[in-house]
Design a protein around this motif. Structure first.
Motif, PDB file in Angstrom:
ATOM      1  N   GLY A  34       0.809  -1.213   0.000  1.00  0.00           N
ATOM      2  CA  GLY A  34       0.000   0.000   0.000  1.00  0.00           C
ATOM      3  C   GLY A  34       0.843   1.265   0.000  1.00  0.00           C
ATOM      4  O   GLY A  34       0.490   2.256  -0.635  1.00  0.00           O
ATOM      5  N   ASP A  35       1.962   1.219   0.700  1.00  0.00           N
ATOM      6  CA  ASP A  35       2.865   2.373   0.706  1.00  0.00           C
ATOM      7  C   ASP A  35       3.446   2.632  -0.679  1.00  0.00           C
ATOM      8  O   ASP A  35       3.689   3.767  -1.066  1.00  0.00           O
ATOM      9  N   GLN A  52      -8.662   8.069 -12.062  1.00  0.00           N
ATOM     10  CA  GLN A  52      -9.159   8.399 -10.728  1.00  0.00           C
ATOM     11  C   GLN A  52     -10.048   7.282 -10.192  1.00  0.00           C
ATOM     12  O   GLN A  52      -9.941   6.894  -9.030  1.00  0.00           O
ATOM     13  N   ALA A  53     -10.923   6.763 -11.044  1.00  0.00           N
ATOM     14  CA  ALA A  53     -11.832   5.694 -10.615  1.00  0.00           C
ATOM     15  C   ALA A  53     -11.060   4.432 -10.259  1.00  0.00           C
ATOM     16  O   ALA A  53     -11.344   3.776  -9.250  1.00  0.00           O
ATOM     17  N   THR A  54     -10.070   4.091 -11.069  1.00  0.00           N
ATOM     18  CA  THR A  54      -9.248   2.912 -10.791  1.00  0.00           C
ATOM     19  C   THR A  54      -8.491   3.077  -9.482  1.00  0.00           C
ATOM     20  O   THR A  54      -8.439   2.158  -8.657  1.00  0.00           O
ATOM     21  N   ALA A  55      -7.898   4.243  -9.277  1.00  0.00           N
ATOM     22  CA  ALA A  55      -7.151   4.507  -8.049  1.00  0.00           C
ATOM     23  C   ALA A  55      -8.067   4.430  -6.835  1.00  0.00           C
ATOM     24  O   ALA A  55      -7.713   3.814  -5.815  1.00  0.00           O
ATOM     25  N   ASP A  60     -10.065   1.550  -2.060  1.00  0.00           N
ATOM     26  CA  ASP A  60     -11.202   0.945  -1.352  1.00  0.00           C
ATOM     27  C   ASP A  60     -10.971  -0.539  -1.121  1.00  0.00           C
ATOM     28  O   ASP A  60     -11.273  -1.077  -0.051  1.00  0.00           O
ATOM     29  N   PHE A  61     -10.443  -1.210  -2.121  1.00  0.00           N
ATOM     30  CA  PHE A  61     -10.161  -2.640  -2.011  1.00  0.00           C
ATOM     31  C   PHE A  61      -9.116  -2.897  -0.930  1.00  0.00           C
ATOM     32  O   PHE A  61      -9.275  -3.791  -0.095  1.00  0.00           O
ATOM     33  N   ALA A  66      -7.701  -4.594   4.675  1.00  0.00           N
ATOM     34  CA  ALA A  66      -7.206  -4.224   6.004  1.00  0.00           C
ATOM     35  C   ALA A  66      -8.293  -4.442   7.062  1.00  0.00           C
ATOM     36  O   ALA A  66      -8.013  -4.939   8.158  1.00  0.00           O
ATOM     37  N   ARG A  67      -9.539  -4.081   6.744  1.00  0.00           N
ATOM     38  CA  ARG A  67     -10.644  -4.267   7.692  1.00  0.00           C
ATOM     39  C   ARG A  67     -10.841  -5.750   7.998  1.00  0.00           C
ATOM     40  O   ARG A  67     -10.989  -6.142   9.152  1.00  0.00           O
ATOM     41  N   ARG A  68     -10.800  -6.574   6.976  1.00  0.00           N
ATOM     42  CA  ARG A  68     -10.980  -8.024   7.179  1.00  0.00           C
ATOM     43  C   ARG A  68      -9.835  -8.621   7.987  1.00  0.00           C
ATOM     44  O   ARG A  68     -10.054  -9.470   8.835  1.00  0.00           O
ATOM     45  N   HIS A  69      -8.615  -8.173   7.690  1.00  0.00           N
ATOM     46  CA  HIS A  69      -7.477  -8.646   8.491  1.00  0.00           C
ATOM     47  C   HIS A  69      -7.661  -8.245   9.955  1.00  0.00           C
ATOM     48  O   HIS A  69      -7.377  -9.033  10.853  1.00  0.00           O
ATOM     49  N   GLY A  70      -8.127  -7.028  10.182  1.00  0.00           N
ATOM     50  CA  GLY A  70      -8.357  -6.567  11.550  1.00  0.00           C
ATOM     51  C   GLY A  70      -9.399  -7.405  12.266  1.00  0.00           C
ATOM     52  O   GLY A  70      -9.217  -7.766  13.435  1.00  0.00           O
TER      53      GLY A  70
END
Length: 91
Positions: A34-35, A52-55, A60-61, A66-70
């Motif tokens: 991610g960095d 912009q949409a791809t980024a 978001d992905f 990260a949320r699922r890992h948490g």
């Protein structure tokens, strides 16, 4: 159903600790990736709407991962805490 014996509990705890270590390594790898892939790098200096949409989608992905890992780490930590309780393994 019989209660879990001490050996079974230790094995379960070892499996959970291994899962936790593996999950931490996955989180570290995702953070490093991610960095390296910031919005500006993905979209470019003069982004068009598609860039912009791809980024935004990639960010978001990454946030969802990260949320699922948490959540998974919290579930493992909760299970490890329950193992420490004196009545664990008794149904």
């Amino acid at each position: 159903m019989k209660a879990l014996n001490a050996k079974m509990i230790r094995q379960l705890e070892a499996q959970l600790m291994a899962q936790r270590a593996s999950m931490l390594e996955a989180v570290r790898a995702e953070l490093l990736r991610g960095d390296q892939l910031s919005y500006a790098i993905i979209a470019g200096e003069v982004p068009d709407v598609g860039d912009q949409a791809t980024a935004a989608l990639m960010i978001d992905f990454d946030n969802e991962i990260a949320r699922r890992h948490g959540e998974a780490m919290q579930a493992i930590d909760n299970a490890l805490a329950r193992i420490k309780e004196p009545y664990f393994g008794i149904c």
